[in-house]
Write a protein that holds these residues in place. Sequence first.
Motif, PDB file in Angstrom:
ATOM      1  N   ARG A 109       1.009  -1.252   0.011  1.00 27.77           N
ATOM      2  CA  ARG A 109      -0.024   0.153   0.013  1.00 27.77           C
ATOM      3  C   ARG A 109       0.934   1.256  -0.083  1.00 27.77           C
ATOM      4  O   ARG A 109       0.550   2.248  -0.653  1.00 27.77           O
ATOM      5  CB  ARG A 109      -0.965  -0.044   1.406  1.00 27.77           C
ATOM      6  N   GLU A 110       1.998   1.161   0.715  1.00 25.91           N
ATOM      7  CA  GLU A 110       3.108   2.467   0.577  1.00 25.91           C
ATOM      8  C   GLU A 110       3.659   2.423  -0.632  1.00 25.91           C
ATOM      9  O   GLU A 110       3.774   3.743  -1.439  1.00 25.91           O
ATOM     10  CB  GLU A 110       3.961   2.174   1.796  1.00 25.91           C
ATOM     11  N   SER A 111       3.692   1.430  -1.383  1.00 28.91           N
ATOM     12  CA  SER A 111       4.356   1.395  -2.720  1.00 28.91           C
ATOM     13  C   SER A 111       3.482   2.098  -3.674  1.00 28.91           C
ATOM     14  O   SER A 111       3.689   2.827  -4.751  1.00 28.91           O
ATOM     15  CB  SER A 111       4.553   0.045  -3.341  1.00 28.91           C
ATOM     16  N   LEU A 112       2.096   1.384  -3.596  1.00 27.08           N
ATOM     17  CA  LEU A 112       0.952   2.114  -4.421  1.00 27.08           C
ATOM     18  C   LEU A 112       1.131   3.767  -4.258  1.00 27.08           C
ATOM     19  O   LEU A 112       0.830   4.424  -5.393  1.00 27.08           O
ATOM     20  CB  LEU A 112      -0.243   1.570  -4.141  1.00 27.08           C
ATOM     21  N   ARG A 113       0.904   4.169  -3.071  1.00 27.45           N
ATOM     22  CA  ARG A 113       1.051   5.577  -2.759  1.00 27.45           C
ATOM     23  C   ARG A 113       2.037   6.426  -3.371  1.00 27.45           C
ATOM     24  O   ARG A 113       1.763   7.278  -4.158  1.00 27.45           O
ATOM     25  CB  ARG A 113       0.800   5.677  -1.139  1.00 27.45           C
ATOM     26  N   ARG A 114       3.255   5.859  -3.073  1.00 26.17           N
ATOM     27  CA  ARG A 114       4.532   6.570  -3.765  1.00 26.17           C
ATOM     28  C   ARG A 114       4.453   6.507  -5.215  1.00 26.17           C
ATOM     29  O   ARG A 114       4.992   7.566  -5.840  1.00 26.17           O
ATOM     30  CB  ARG A 114       5.885   5.588  -3.078  1.00 26.17           C
ATOM     31  N   LEU A 115       4.008   5.399  -5.832  1.00 27.49           N
ATOM     32  CA  LEU A 115       3.958   5.360  -7.257  1.00 27.49           C
ATOM     33  C   LEU A 115       2.800   5.918  -7.935  1.00 27.49           C
ATOM     34  O   LEU A 115       2.602   6.098  -9.108  1.00 27.49           O
ATOM     35  CB  LEU A 115       3.812   3.805  -7.482  1.00 27.49           C
ATOM     36  N   GLY A 116       1.894   6.204  -7.092  1.00 28.82           N
ATOM     37  CA  GLY A 116       0.765   7.230  -7.429  1.00 28.82           C
ATOM     38  C   GLY A 116      -0.125   6.358  -8.375  1.00 28.82           C
ATOM     39  O   GLY A 116      -0.701   6.739  -9.331  1.00 28.82           O
ATOM     40  N   THR A 117      -0.460   5.129  -8.230  1.00 26.48           N
ATOM     41  CA  THR A 117      -1.293   4.129  -8.984  1.00 26.48           C
ATOM     42  C   THR A 117      -1.984   3.286  -7.948  1.00 26.48           C
ATOM     43  O   THR A 117      -1.861   3.239  -6.809  1.00 26.48           O
ATOM     44  CB  THR A 117      -0.251   3.225  -9.777  1.00 26.48           C
ATOM     45  N   ASP A 118      -2.942   2.757  -8.633  1.00 28.63           N
ATOM     46  CA  ASP A 118      -3.807   1.763  -7.867  1.00 28.63           C
ATOM     47  C   ASP A 118      -3.699   0.384  -7.909  1.00 28.63           C
ATOM     48  O   ASP A 118      -4.115  -0.561  -7.329  1.00 28.63           O
ATOM     49  CB  ASP A 118      -5.418   2.071  -8.378  1.00 28.63           C
ATOM     50  N   HIS A 119      -2.406   0.003  -8.889  1.00 35.00           N
ATOM     51  CA  HIS A 119      -2.116  -1.327  -9.043  1.00 35.00           C
ATOM     52  C   HIS A 119      -0.731  -1.317  -9.687  1.00 35.00           C
ATOM     53  O   HIS A 119      -0.119  -0.362 -10.060  1.00 35.00           O
ATOM     54  CB  HIS A 119      -3.253  -1.970 -10.148  1.00 35.00           C
ATOM     55  N   ILE A 120      -0.241  -2.559  -9.217  1.00 31.86           N
ATOM     56  CA  ILE A 120       1.121  -2.750  -9.691  1.00 31.86           C
ATOM     57  C   ILE A 120       1.513  -3.874 -10.823  1.00 31.86           C
ATOM     58  O   ILE A 120       0.663  -4.920 -10.449  1.00 31.86           O
ATOM     59  CB  ILE A 120       2.162  -3.214  -8.416  1.00 31.86           C
ATOM     60  N   ASP A 121       1.930  -3.546 -11.750  1.00 30.32           N
ATOM     61  CA  ASP A 121       1.915  -4.733 -12.875  1.00 30.32           C
ATOM     62  C   ASP A 121       2.810  -6.046 -12.605  1.00 30.32           C
ATOM     63  O   ASP A 121       2.213  -7.095 -13.040  1.00 30.32           O
ATOM     64  CB  ASP A 121       2.183  -4.053 -14.437  1.00 30.32           C
ATOM     65  N   LEU A 122       3.776  -5.662 -12.070  1.00 32.07           N
ATOM     66  CA  LEU A 122       4.485  -6.965 -11.523  1.00 32.07           C
ATOM     67  C   LEU A 122       5.219  -6.543 -10.403  1.00 32.07           C
ATOM     68  O   LEU A 122       6.127  -5.723  -9.898  1.00 32.07           O
ATOM     69  CB  LEU A 122       5.556  -7.036 -12.847  1.00 32.07           C
ATOM     70  N   TYR A 123       5.007  -7.585  -9.547  1.00 32.91           N
ATOM     71  CA  TYR A 123       5.451  -7.122  -7.969  1.00 32.91           C
ATOM     72  C   TYR A 123       6.153  -8.428  -7.500  1.00 32.91           C
ATOM     73  O   TYR A 123       5.917  -9.472  -7.514  1.00 32.91           O
ATOM     74  CB  TYR A 123       4.389  -7.181  -7.021  1.00 32.91           C
ATOM     75  N   TYR A 124       7.630  -8.102  -7.378  1.00 35.47           N
ATOM     76  CA  TYR A 124       8.519  -9.144  -7.186  1.00 35.47           C
ATOM     77  C   TYR A 124       8.792  -9.379  -5.621  1.00 35.47           C
ATOM     78  O   TYR A 124       8.947  -8.271  -4.683  1.00 35.47           O
ATOM     79  CB  TYR A 124       9.723  -8.859  -7.745  1.00 35.47           C
ATOM     80  N   LEU A 125       8.919 -10.690  -5.094  1.00 37.61           N
ATOM     81  CA  LEU A 125       9.612 -10.764  -3.987  1.00 37.61           C
ATOM     82  C   LEU A 125      10.854 -10.598  -3.998  1.00 37.61           C
ATOM     83  O   LEU A 125      11.604 -11.430  -4.670  1.00 37.61           O
ATOM     84  CB  LEU A 125       9.160 -12.228  -3.353  1.00 37.61           C
ATOM     85  N   HIS A 126      11.626  -9.669  -3.449  1.00 38.94           N
ATOM     86  CA  HIS A 126      12.939  -8.938  -3.660  1.00 38.94           C
ATOM     87  C   HIS A 126      14.225 -10.339  -3.581  1.00 38.94           C
ATOM     88  O   HIS A 126      14.717 -10.316  -4.310  1.00 38.94           O
ATOM     89  CB  HIS A 126      13.193  -7.896  -3.202  1.00 38.94           C
ATOM     90  N   ARG A 127      13.957 -10.702  -2.444  1.00 37.57           N
ATOM     91  CA  ARG A 127      14.805 -11.869  -1.742  1.00 37.57           C
ATOM     92  C   ARG A 127      13.824 -12.724  -1.100  1.00 37.57           C
ATOM     93  O   ARG A 127      12.807 -12.287  -0.230  1.00 37.57           O
ATOM     94  CB  ARG A 127      15.803 -11.373  -0.954  1.00 37.57           C
ATOM     95  N   VAL A 128      14.286 -13.948  -0.968  1.00 38.39           N
ATOM     96  CA  VAL A 128      13.238 -15.191  -0.253  1.00 38.39           C
ATOM     97  C   VAL A 128      14.029 -14.928   1.202  1.00 38.39           C
ATOM     98  O   VAL A 128      15.222 -14.725   1.432  1.00 38.39           O
ATOM     99  CB  VAL A 128      13.649 -16.566  -0.799  1.00 38.39           C
ATOM    100  N   ASP A 129      12.994 -14.828   2.155  1.00 35.79           N
ATOM    101  CA  ASP A 129      13.638 -14.444   3.614  1.00 35.79           C
ATOM    102  C   ASP A 129      13.638 -16.075   4.148  1.00 35.79           C
ATOM    103  O   ASP A 129      12.510 -16.782   4.326  1.00 35.79           O
ATOM    104  CB  ASP A 129      12.424 -13.882   4.426  1.00 35.79           C
ATOM    105  N   GLU A 130      14.713 -16.415   4.480  1.00 39.25           N
ATOM    106  CA  GLU A 130      15.074 -17.761   5.110  1.00 39.25           C
ATOM    107  C   GLU A 130      14.150 -18.236   6.397  1.00 39.25           C
ATOM    108  O   GLU A 130      14.048 -19.170   6.721  1.00 39.25           O
ATOM    109  CB  GLU A 130      16.398 -18.319   5.115  1.00 39.25           C
TER     110      GLU A 130
END
Length: 315
Positions: A109-130
């Motif tokens: 939700r914070e990313s959506l706010r900063r990006l000024g959009t209502d959806h993200i086209d491709l959302y990555y898990l940046h790293r697997v948390d072991e």
Amino acid sequence: MDKRGIGGLSVGAVGLGCMGMTFAYTAGERDDAESVRVIHRAVELGATLIDTSDVYGPFTNEELVGRALRGRRDEVVLATKVGLRIPEGEDNRAMYRDGSPEHIRAAVRESLRRLGTDHIDLYYLHRVDEDVPLEESWGALAELVGQGLVRNLGISDVRPEQVAAAHAIHPVAAVQNELSLWTRDDEVVAWTAENGVGFVPYSPLGRGFLTGTFTSAADLAEDDFRHRLPRFADEALKANLAIVDRVRAVADRHGATPGQVAIAWTLAQGAHVVPIPGTKRVSRLEENCGAADLVLTDADLAELAEVPPPVGTRY
């Protein structure tokens, strides 16, 4: 620019990585106006995959990308990431992984706010948390798709078995791993090709080294994070110039630049591959996008397959 498919997404064959505009390579040299021009020019050239992350800055990169895409959001495939954090007041050396469902649900939700959009086209898990079962992290991400906040899921810096585990829970549209002439990733590239998943190489230019613009560590600014990378230590860097010499020989035959050959090599690894070279300058962006028109011959690829291995580890 020709289009390529990654998962169910159609994007330009070469995308744009935005990290360096505000993070890692910038130090006190940010030029947001030029960065906005780069993003706008990328859209004009058809480099429609725009890649960022909440941790770049942190947060400043998403804010910049959001400003640049006002009024142009529908012209791009917007990718960002979750799962890495930096403690407040610390630098990126203090970065840690957080793949908890609670963090993922709040961060999107914070990313959506900063990006000024209502959806993200491709959302990555940046790293697997072991420390968090992948099923929990990926399940939380799948929830976001169900809520319409995210359209497609990706995963970054992973092994084939990790991609397969995630894919069994919810389809993986793209894997973003490092891939270049000095960092090969044949196993994951092959897995993604066999399973209809896109492969998005980051650092296809070897963090700038494969462009041939560095001849010693002294060419980097004092606070450039590459000083911490073993391949950029002075003696290693000098030894690695042999790689650039081979790349330049191929480039000269085509009237191209070493950087274009490096990007074209990643494109030649499969029709599902879409590299995202990063830059802060329009001139470099235009050069990078030109790689989409460079077709390497079988002889070129055979020659590039024989480049010497790099001296020094990635990190």
